[in-house]
Design an enzyme around this catalytic site. Structure first.
Site, mmCIF file in Angstrom:
data_model
loop_
_atom_site.group_PDB
_atom_site.id
_atom_site.type_symbol
_atom_site.label_atom_id
_atom_site.label_comp_id
_atom_site.label_asym_id
_atom_site.label_seq_id
_atom_site.Cartn_x
_atom_site.Cartn_y
_atom_site.Cartn_z
ATOM 1 N N GLY A 21 0.805 -1.222 0.000
ATOM 2 C CA GLY A 21 0.000 0.000 0.000
ATOM 3 C C GLY A 21 0.835 1.268 0.000
ATOM 4 O O GLY A 21 1.864 1.380 -0.677
ATOM 5 N N VAL A 22 0.380 2.249 0.763
ATOM 6 C CA VAL A 22 1.040 3.554 0.807
ATOM 7 C C VAL A 22 2.470 3.427 1.333
ATOM 8 O O VAL A 22 3.388 4.100 0.857
ATOM 9 C CB VAL A 22 0.217 4.513 1.701
ATOM 10 C CG1 VAL A 22 0.935 5.833 1.878
ATOM 11 C CG2 VAL A 22 -1.172 4.730 1.121
ATOM 12 N N GLY A 23 2.669 2.543 2.297
ATOM 13 C CA GLY A 23 4.002 2.378 2.882
ATOM 14 C C GLY A 23 5.013 1.891 1.859
ATOM 15 O O GLY A 23 6.161 2.377 1.803
ATOM 16 N N ARG A 42 4.335 -7.061 9.683
ATOM 17 C CA ARG A 42 4.186 -8.346 10.381
ATOM 18 C C ARG A 42 4.524 -9.542 9.505
ATOM 19 O O ARG A 42 5.111 -10.509 9.961
ATOM 20 C CB ARG A 42 2.733 -8.500 10.883
ATOM 21 C CG ARG A 42 2.358 -7.531 11.985
ATOM 22 C CD ARG A 42 0.858 -7.465 12.171
ATOM 23 N NE ARG A 42 0.204 -7.011 10.944
ATOM 24 C CZ ARG A 42 -1.099 -6.798 10.812
ATOM 25 N NH1 ARG A 42 -1.897 -7.023 11.842
ATOM 26 N NH2 ARG A 42 -1.607 -6.378 9.676
ATOM 27 N N ARG A 43 4.170 -9.520 8.221
ATOM 28 C CA ARG A 43 4.346 -10.715 7.370
ATOM 29 C C ARG A 43 5.737 -10.709 6.730
ATOM 30 O O ARG A 43 6.013 -9.854 5.873
ATOM 31 C CB ARG A 43 3.255 -10.740 6.290
ATOM 32 C CG ARG A 43 1.842 -10.981 6.839
ATOM 33 C CD ARG A 43 0.789 -10.645 5.795
ATOM 34 N NE ARG A 43 0.813 -9.221 5.455
ATOM 35 C CZ ARG A 43 0.221 -8.686 4.382
ATOM 36 N NH1 ARG A 43 -0.443 -9.455 3.545
ATOM 37 N NH2 ARG A 43 0.290 -7.400 4.150
ATOM 38 N N ASP A 68 4.992 -6.617 15.201
ATOM 39 C CA ASP A 68 3.600 -6.188 15.305
ATOM 40 C C ASP A 68 3.596 -4.877 16.092
ATOM 41 O O ASP A 68 3.889 -4.868 17.294
ATOM 42 C CB ASP A 68 2.762 -7.257 16.020
ATOM 43 C CG ASP A 68 1.297 -6.854 16.092
ATOM 44 O OD1 ASP A 68 0.968 -5.676 15.806
ATOM 45 O OD2 ASP A 68 0.480 -7.719 16.447
ATOM 46 N N TYR A 159 -11.077 4.228 15.259
ATOM 47 C CA TYR A 159 -10.175 4.577 14.161
ATOM 48 C C TYR A 159 -10.046 6.100 14.029
ATOM 49 O O TYR A 159 -8.932 6.651 14.026
ATOM 50 C CB TYR A 159 -10.681 3.967 12.848
ATOM 51 C CG TYR A 159 -9.875 4.402 11.649
ATOM 52 C CD1 TYR A 159 -8.562 3.970 11.472
ATOM 53 C CD2 TYR A 159 -10.412 5.269 10.685
ATOM 54 C CE1 TYR A 159 -7.809 4.377 10.374
ATOM 55 C CE2 TYR A 159 -9.663 5.672 9.593
ATOM 56 C CZ TYR A 159 -8.368 5.232 9.441
ATOM 57 O OH TYR A 159 -7.618 5.643 8.363
HETATM 58 N N1 LIG Z 1 -6.134 3.331 2.220
HETATM 59 C C1 LIG Z 1 -6.951 4.353 2.480
HETATM 60 O O1 LIG Z 1 -7.981 4.551 1.817
HETATM 61 C C2 LIG Z 1 -6.633 5.331 3.575
HETATM 62 C C3 LIG Z 1 -7.489 6.426 3.767
HETATM 63 C C4 LIG Z 1 -7.179 7.362 4.770
HETATM 64 C C5 LIG Z 1 -6.050 7.167 5.539
HETATM 65 N N2 LIG Z 1 -5.250 6.079 5.347
HETATM 66 C C6 LIG Z 1 -4.092 5.909 6.206
HETATM 67 O O2 LIG Z 1 -2.981 5.554 5.399
HETATM 68 C C7 LIG Z 1 -2.122 4.676 6.119
HETATM 69 C C8 LIG Z 1 -1.804 3.463 5.265
HETATM 70 O O3 LIG Z 1 -2.980 2.787 4.943
HETATM 71 P P1 LIG Z 1 -3.007 1.499 4.027
HETATM 72 O O4 LIG Z 1 -4.339 1.460 3.401
HETATM 73 O O5 LIG Z 1 -1.801 1.435 3.169
HETATM 74 O O6 LIG Z 1 -2.986 0.248 5.029
HETATM 75 P P2 LIG Z 1 -2.312 -0.115 6.446
HETATM 76 O O7 LIG Z 1 -2.906 -1.416 6.847
HETATM 77 O O8 LIG Z 1 -2.437 1.006 7.386
HETATM 78 O O9 LIG Z 1 -0.792 -0.312 6.087
HETATM 79 C C9 LIG Z 1 -0.340 -1.482 5.473
HETATM 80 C C10 LIG Z 1 1.081 -1.718 5.890
HETATM 81 O O10 LIG Z 1 1.200 -1.686 7.310
HETATM 82 C C11 LIG Z 1 1.570 -2.987 7.800
HETATM 83 N N3 LIG Z 1 0.885 -3.179 9.081
HETATM 84 C C12 LIG Z 1 -0.441 -3.124 9.324
HETATM 85 N N4 LIG Z 1 -0.679 -3.388 10.622
HETATM 86 C C13 LIG Z 1 0.528 -3.583 11.214
HETATM 87 C C14 LIG Z 1 0.944 -3.898 12.531
HETATM 88 N N5 LIG Z 1 0.065 -4.109 13.525
HETATM 89 N N6 LIG Z 1 2.260 -4.024 12.788
HETATM 90 C C15 LIG Z 1 3.163 -3.860 11.792
HETATM 91 N N7 LIG Z 1 2.838 -3.551 10.534
HETATM 92 C C16 LIG Z 1 1.521 -3.424 10.236
HETATM 93 C C17 LIG Z 1 1.160 -3.939 6.677
HETATM 94 O O11 LIG Z 1 1.891 -5.153 6.643
HETATM 95 P P3 LIG Z 1 1.423 -6.453 7.512
HETATM 96 O O12 LIG Z 1 -0.049 -6.598 7.267
HETATM 97 O O13 LIG Z 1 2.247 -7.570 6.984
HETATM 98 O O14 LIG Z 1 1.737 -6.134 8.932
HETATM 99 C C18 LIG Z 1 1.530 -3.105 5.466
HETATM 100 O O15 LIG Z 1 2.928 -3.067 5.270
HETATM 101 C C19 LIG Z 1 -2.843 4.351 7.448
HETATM 102 O O16 LIG Z 1 -2.299 5.140 8.473
HETATM 103 C C20 LIG Z 1 -4.282 4.758 7.182
HETATM 104 O O17 LIG Z 1 -4.927 5.186 8.364
HETATM 105 C C21 LIG Z 1 -5.513 5.155 4.387
#
Ligand SMILES: NC(=O)c1ccc[n+]([C@@H]2O[C@H](COP(=O)([O-])OP(=O)(O)OC[C@H]3O[C@@H](n4cnc5c(N)ncnc54)[C@H](OP(=O)(O)O)[C@@H]3O)[C@@H](O)[C@H]2O)c1
Length: 274
Positions: A21-23, A42-43, A68, A159
């Site tokens: 994703g964004v990361g 985590r994965r 985690d 959230y």
């Molecule tokens: N996507 C959207 O529409 C959206 C909208 C508004 C704001 N945001 C913000 O943008 C940011 C990124 O969002 P995203 O959609 O890319 O998904 P995300 O789930 O926040 O990020 C995905 C990444 O984080 C890791 N991750 C998730 N939970 C974790 C944990 N407990 N420990 C360690 N690593 C963890 C995932 O890998 P693993 O699963 O392998 O751990 C993956 O590398 C977030 O802060 C979110 O609040 C996103």
């Protein structure tokens, strides 16, 4: 493109939640700008795949740390795992909620885990990694937050509250550290096309045409690291105020509720029942 983030901030960048994703888009953008990368998630297999991709595409060093971030000792473990590195840019990205549901329809442990990953670990990491940056007189910290930070609404309680926490934390650190050589950015995202977003939307996600591209989001952020405290991605007024304008808090909550399909007359029980 700002080409030399390593020269400006330091050799290494950490992305907490950097494997998809964004990361992952941040990781590519930072590596393209000369930084070596630490990916945290985590994965392990996803981390390994992403690390190989970044090494081969950008020719930089990549280290993976499987953690985690909901665990109370995660930032301390990350600190140990990177103690030999000069960390110039820290992006705290992990933070989304894969399953939106009414407050009482999630178990308490799930809420508390979200608070831990999105609040406690963010403070812990900002303290551990921001402190040395301020001491060195250079660095940058990005806390990724959301439009859900502006106002409360149904199915967003914990959230949205954690994202408001991150927004205020970023703005406060910006206020304290400006002039120190350390940039802080509270990065507000709208709906973005990520695996996590698709898990949350289910089949409805496939037909959405309004999702931002994660690469565009990361590029925009990396070009505006010095334009804090707050950057609203994709907005015509990215440093501006609430998208709810001058609405009262109550009217803003009701407007968000309506956009989530809950009419002004519905009560909490009917939200819970779907
Ligand atoms: N996507 C959207 O529409 C959206 C909208 C508004 C704001 N945001 C913000 O943008 C940011 C990124 O969002 P995203 O959609 O890319 O998904 P995300 O789930 O926040 O990020 C995905 C990444 O984080 C890791 N991750 C998730 N939970 C974790 C944990 N407990 N420990 C360690 N690593 C963890 C995932 O890998 P693993 O699963 O392998 O751990 C993956 O590398 C977030 O802060 C979110 O609040 C996103």
């Amino acid at each position: 493109m700002t080409t030399d983030l390593a020269g400006k901030y330091g050799q290494w960048g950490i992305i907490a939640g950097g494997s998809d994703g964004v990361g992952a888009a941040f990781a590519h953008g930072m590596a393209a700008r000369g930084m070596n990368i630490v990916l945290v998630a985590r994965r392990q297999q996803v981390l390994d795949d992403r690390a190989a991709e970044i090494r081969s595409k950008h020719g930089v060093e990549v280290r993976t740390v499987q953690l985690d971030l909901s665990a109370s000792d995660a930032p301390a473990e990350l600190d140990v795992a990177t103690s030999d590195l000069e960390v110039g840019l820290f992006v705290y990205n992990a933070g989304s909620d894969d399953r939106s549901a009414a407050f009482l329809d999630k178990d308490l442990a799930t809420h508390l885990s979200l608070v831990h990953r999105n609040c406690t670990s963010v403070v812990d990491a900002a303290y551990r990694f921001g402190g040395p940056m301020v001491a060195r007189g250079r660095g940058a910290v990005v806390l990724v937050t959301s439009g859900a930070a502006w106002v409360g609404g149904p199915t967003l309680a914990t959230y949205g509250a954690t994202k408001a926490f991150d927004l205020i934390l970023a703005e406060s650190l910006w206020a304290e550290w400006r002039g120190s050589g350390v940039d802080v950015l509270g990065l507000v995202l709208g709906a973005t096309d990520t695996p996590s977003m698709h898990r949350a939307l289910g089949a409805a996600g496939d037909s959405r045409r309004d999702l931002a591209d994660p690469s565009d989001v990361a590029e925009e952020a990396l070009e505006h690291l010095s334009d804090g405290p707050t950057w609203i991605c994709g907005s015509s007024n990215p440093t501006g105020g609430s998208p709810f304008g001058a609405l009262s808090r109550r009217d803003a909550v009701l407007a968000l509720s309506r956009s989530l399909g809950v009419s002004d007359e519905q009560d909490v029980a009917s939200v819970r029942n779907g």
